[in-house]
Design an enzyme around this catalytic site. Structure first.
Site, mmCIF file in Angstrom:
data_model
loop_
_atom_site.group_PDB
_atom_site.id
_atom_site.type_symbol
_atom_site.label_atom_id
_atom_site.label_comp_id
_atom_site.label_asym_id
_atom_site.label_seq_id
_atom_site.Cartn_x
_atom_site.Cartn_y
_atom_site.Cartn_z
ATOM 1 N N HIS A 1 8.177 -0.807 7.589
ATOM 2 C CA HIS A 1 8.455 -2.110 8.219
ATOM 3 C C HIS A 1 7.721 -3.173 7.406
ATOM 4 O O HIS A 1 6.499 -3.276 7.474
ATOM 5 C CB HIS A 1 7.960 -2.054 9.678
ATOM 6 C CG HIS A 1 8.059 -3.342 10.413
ATOM 7 N ND1 HIS A 1 7.373 -3.573 11.594
ATOM 8 C CD2 HIS A 1 8.759 -4.477 10.166
ATOM 9 C CE1 HIS A 1 7.646 -4.789 12.033
ATOM 10 N NE2 HIS A 1 8.476 -5.367 11.183
ATOM 11 N N ASP B 1 3.537 0.063 8.668
ATOM 12 C CA ASP B 1 3.548 -1.403 8.733
ATOM 13 C C ASP B 1 2.924 -1.995 7.475
ATOM 14 O O ASP B 1 1.728 -1.835 7.233
ATOM 15 C CB ASP B 1 2.766 -1.876 9.965
ATOM 16 C CG ASP B 1 3.538 -1.611 11.253
ATOM 17 O OD1 ASP B 1 4.698 -2.050 11.342
ATOM 18 O OD2 ASP B 1 2.966 -0.968 12.152
ATOM 19 N N HIS C 1 6.108 5.394 11.235
ATOM 20 C CA HIS C 1 6.325 3.947 11.045
ATOM 21 C C HIS C 1 5.146 3.369 10.255
ATOM 22 O O HIS C 1 3.998 3.486 10.661
ATOM 23 C CB HIS C 1 6.432 3.289 12.425
ATOM 24 C CG HIS C 1 6.760 1.841 12.406
ATOM 25 N ND1 HIS C 1 8.049 1.361 12.263
ATOM 26 C CD2 HIS C 1 5.976 0.743 12.523
ATOM 27 C CE1 HIS C 1 8.040 0.037 12.301
ATOM 28 N NE2 HIS C 1 6.788 -0.369 12.449
ATOM 29 N N MET D 1 1.923 -5.328 5.586
ATOM 30 C CA MET D 1 1.640 -6.750 5.877
ATOM 31 C C MET D 1 0.950 -7.385 4.679
ATOM 32 O O MET D 1 0.074 -6.767 4.069
ATOM 33 C CB MET D 1 0.725 -6.865 7.100
ATOM 34 C CG MET D 1 1.248 -6.152 8.326
ATOM 35 S SD MET D 1 0.177 -6.480 9.736
ATOM 36 C CE MET D 1 0.912 -5.402 10.973
ATOM 37 N N MET E 1 11.706 -7.119 17.428
ATOM 38 C CA MET E 1 10.265 -7.130 17.690
ATOM 39 C C MET E 1 10.030 -7.517 19.149
ATOM 40 O O MET E 1 10.580 -8.508 19.638
ATOM 41 C CB MET E 1 9.552 -8.130 16.780
ATOM 42 C CG MET E 1 9.495 -7.737 15.312
ATOM 43 S SD MET E 1 8.699 -6.150 15.000
ATOM 44 C CE MET E 1 7.043 -6.422 15.653
ATOM 45 N N SER F 1 3.376 4.496 14.946
ATOM 46 C CA SER F 1 2.948 3.521 13.940
ATOM 47 C C SER F 1 1.537 3.843 13.469
ATOM 48 O O SER F 1 0.594 3.864 14.270
ATOM 49 C CB SER F 1 2.969 2.112 14.533
ATOM 50 O OG SER F 1 2.288 1.238 13.654
ATOM 51 N N ASP G 1 9.748 -2.527 18.683
ATOM 52 C CA ASP G 1 8.411 -2.348 18.095
ATOM 53 C C ASP G 1 7.465 -3.399 18.675
ATOM 54 O O ASP G 1 7.721 -4.598 18.545
ATOM 55 C CB ASP G 1 8.535 -2.514 16.569
ATOM 56 C CG ASP G 1 7.211 -2.356 15.825
ATOM 57 O OD1 ASP G 1 6.219 -1.923 16.440
ATOM 58 O OD2 ASP G 1 7.190 -2.665 14.616
ATOM 59 N N MET H 1 6.482 -6.583 6.703
ATOM 60 C CA MET H 1 6.174 -7.917 7.244
ATOM 61 C C MET H 1 5.585 -8.727 6.095
ATOM 62 O O MET H 1 4.383 -8.996 6.037
ATOM 63 C CB MET H 1 5.207 -7.779 8.422
ATOM 64 C CG MET H 1 5.894 -7.251 9.676
ATOM 65 S SD MET H 1 4.742 -6.563 10.872
ATOM 66 C CE MET H 1 4.562 -4.922 10.178
HETATM 67 C C1 DX5 Z 1 3.055 -5.004 14.869
HETATM 68 C C2 DX5 Z 1 3.578 -3.772 14.185
HETATM 69 C C3 DX5 Z 1 3.730 -2.613 15.086
HETATM 70 C C4 DX5 Z 1 2.435 -2.132 15.698
HETATM 71 C C5 DX5 Z 1 2.766 -1.677 17.079
HETATM 72 O O1 DX5 Z 1 3.281 -6.119 14.088
HETATM 73 O O2 DX5 Z 1 4.841 -4.029 13.587
HETATM 74 O O3 DX5 Z 1 4.397 -1.538 14.444
HETATM 75 O O4 DX5 Z 1 1.819 -1.086 15.024
HETATM 76 O O5 DX5 Z 1 1.599 -1.319 17.733
HETATM 77 P P1 DX5 Z 1 1.567 -1.140 19.315
HETATM 78 O O6 DX5 Z 1 2.514 -0.035 19.648
HETATM 79 O O7 DX5 Z 1 0.145 -0.827 19.606
HETATM 80 O O8 DX5 Z 1 2.017 -2.455 19.905
HETATM 81 ZN ZN ZN Z 2 6.026 -2.293 12.896
#
Ligand code: DX5
Ligand code: ZN
Length: 228
Positions: free
Chosen positions: A64, A33, A31, A35, A135, A8, A173, A66
């Site tokens: 991903h 993220d 990956h 947000m 999650m 990620s 994740d 969010m």
């Molecule tokens: C959290 C993200 C993850 C995050 C995971 O909301 O969706 O992808 O980057 O990070 P680690 O592996 O450090 O928990």
């Molecule tokens: Zn994620």
């Protein structure tokens, strides 16, 4: 199936994303993220960054989302170059229509469940998906502690995948590391997102290889993968 490791980039240096992608050569997907500060209390990046990143690396992108209203925004991430697009079921208005639209545009369609969202309500729509994301932390931030309460749901989801004879992948994740990856694999996960465990390591590419080897061993020893 062989374990896949998706680093990620939330834990990477956002000013050097092309280099950070090179640092995890051999990863299955990168990956990404996304947000929006509404669905989760954090803000990261959007389609312009995904477009640039897709040009800068050969590693396929696993976006991903969010975000609120993925029905409106998710298809744009396919156009931006994502190979896999994950929306949250808690935010989607019409998840079946959205999954079909993502597939029709040429990406893998995936749906994410927060830790307290049950899988059972979605059993009938599993064939619409290429991957389900469970999650293992509340979404929003990297570096959080893994939630063991999600393990029974991973097990039940793996049972549903087997019951329906599906090929779909099961991704976890949040808090995935050398300490927790075996528990996830034993419970039924085969795709592992790792942020801090990869980018916090001295050698991120080596961390990817080590996590994959650990997960492969745990899958081989698991009851769910017997005969696969
Ligand atoms: C959290 C993200 C993850 C995050 C995971 O909301 O969706 O992808 O980057 O990070 P680690 O592996 O450090 O928990
Ligand atoms: Zn994620």
């Amino acid at each position: 199936m062989a374990a896949q490791i998706n680093p990620s980039i939330l834990s990477a240096d956002f000013a050097r994303l092309a280099d950070e992608a090179k640092a995890v050569e051999g990863a299955d997907y990168l990956h990404v993220d996304v947000m929006d500060n509404h669905f989760v209390p954090n803000l990261t990046l959007g389609t312009p960054v995904v477009e640039s990143l897709a040009r800068a690396t050969d590693i396929p992108l696993d976006c991903h989302l969010m975000i609120e209203d993925p029905d409106r925004w998710a298809p744009q991430y396919v156009e931006a170059g994502a190979s896999s697009v994950t929306f949250h079921v808690e935010a989607a208005h019409a998840p079946v229509r959205l999954a079909r639209e993502i597939r029709a545009k040429g990406a893998r369609a995936a749906m994410a469940l927060k830790p307290a969202t049950p899988i059972e309500s979605y059993e009938d729509m599993l064939p619409e998906l290429d991957m389900l994301l469970i999650m293992t932390v509340e979404p929003g931030f990297g570096g959080q502690a893994f939630l063991d309460i999600t393990l029974p749901k991973i097990r039940r989801t793996r049972d549903l995948i087997a019951k329906h004879g599906l090929q779909m992948w099961l991704q976890v994740d949040g808090g995935v590391s050398a300490e927790t990856i075996e528990r996830c694999a034993e419970a039924g996960a085969d795709v592992f997102v790792a942020g801090s465990a990869v980018y916090g390591a001295q050698d991120p590419a080596e961390a990817v290889r080590a996590l994959r080897a650990q997960a492969d061993r745990a899958i081989a020893d698991s009851t769910w993968a017997c005969g696969h």
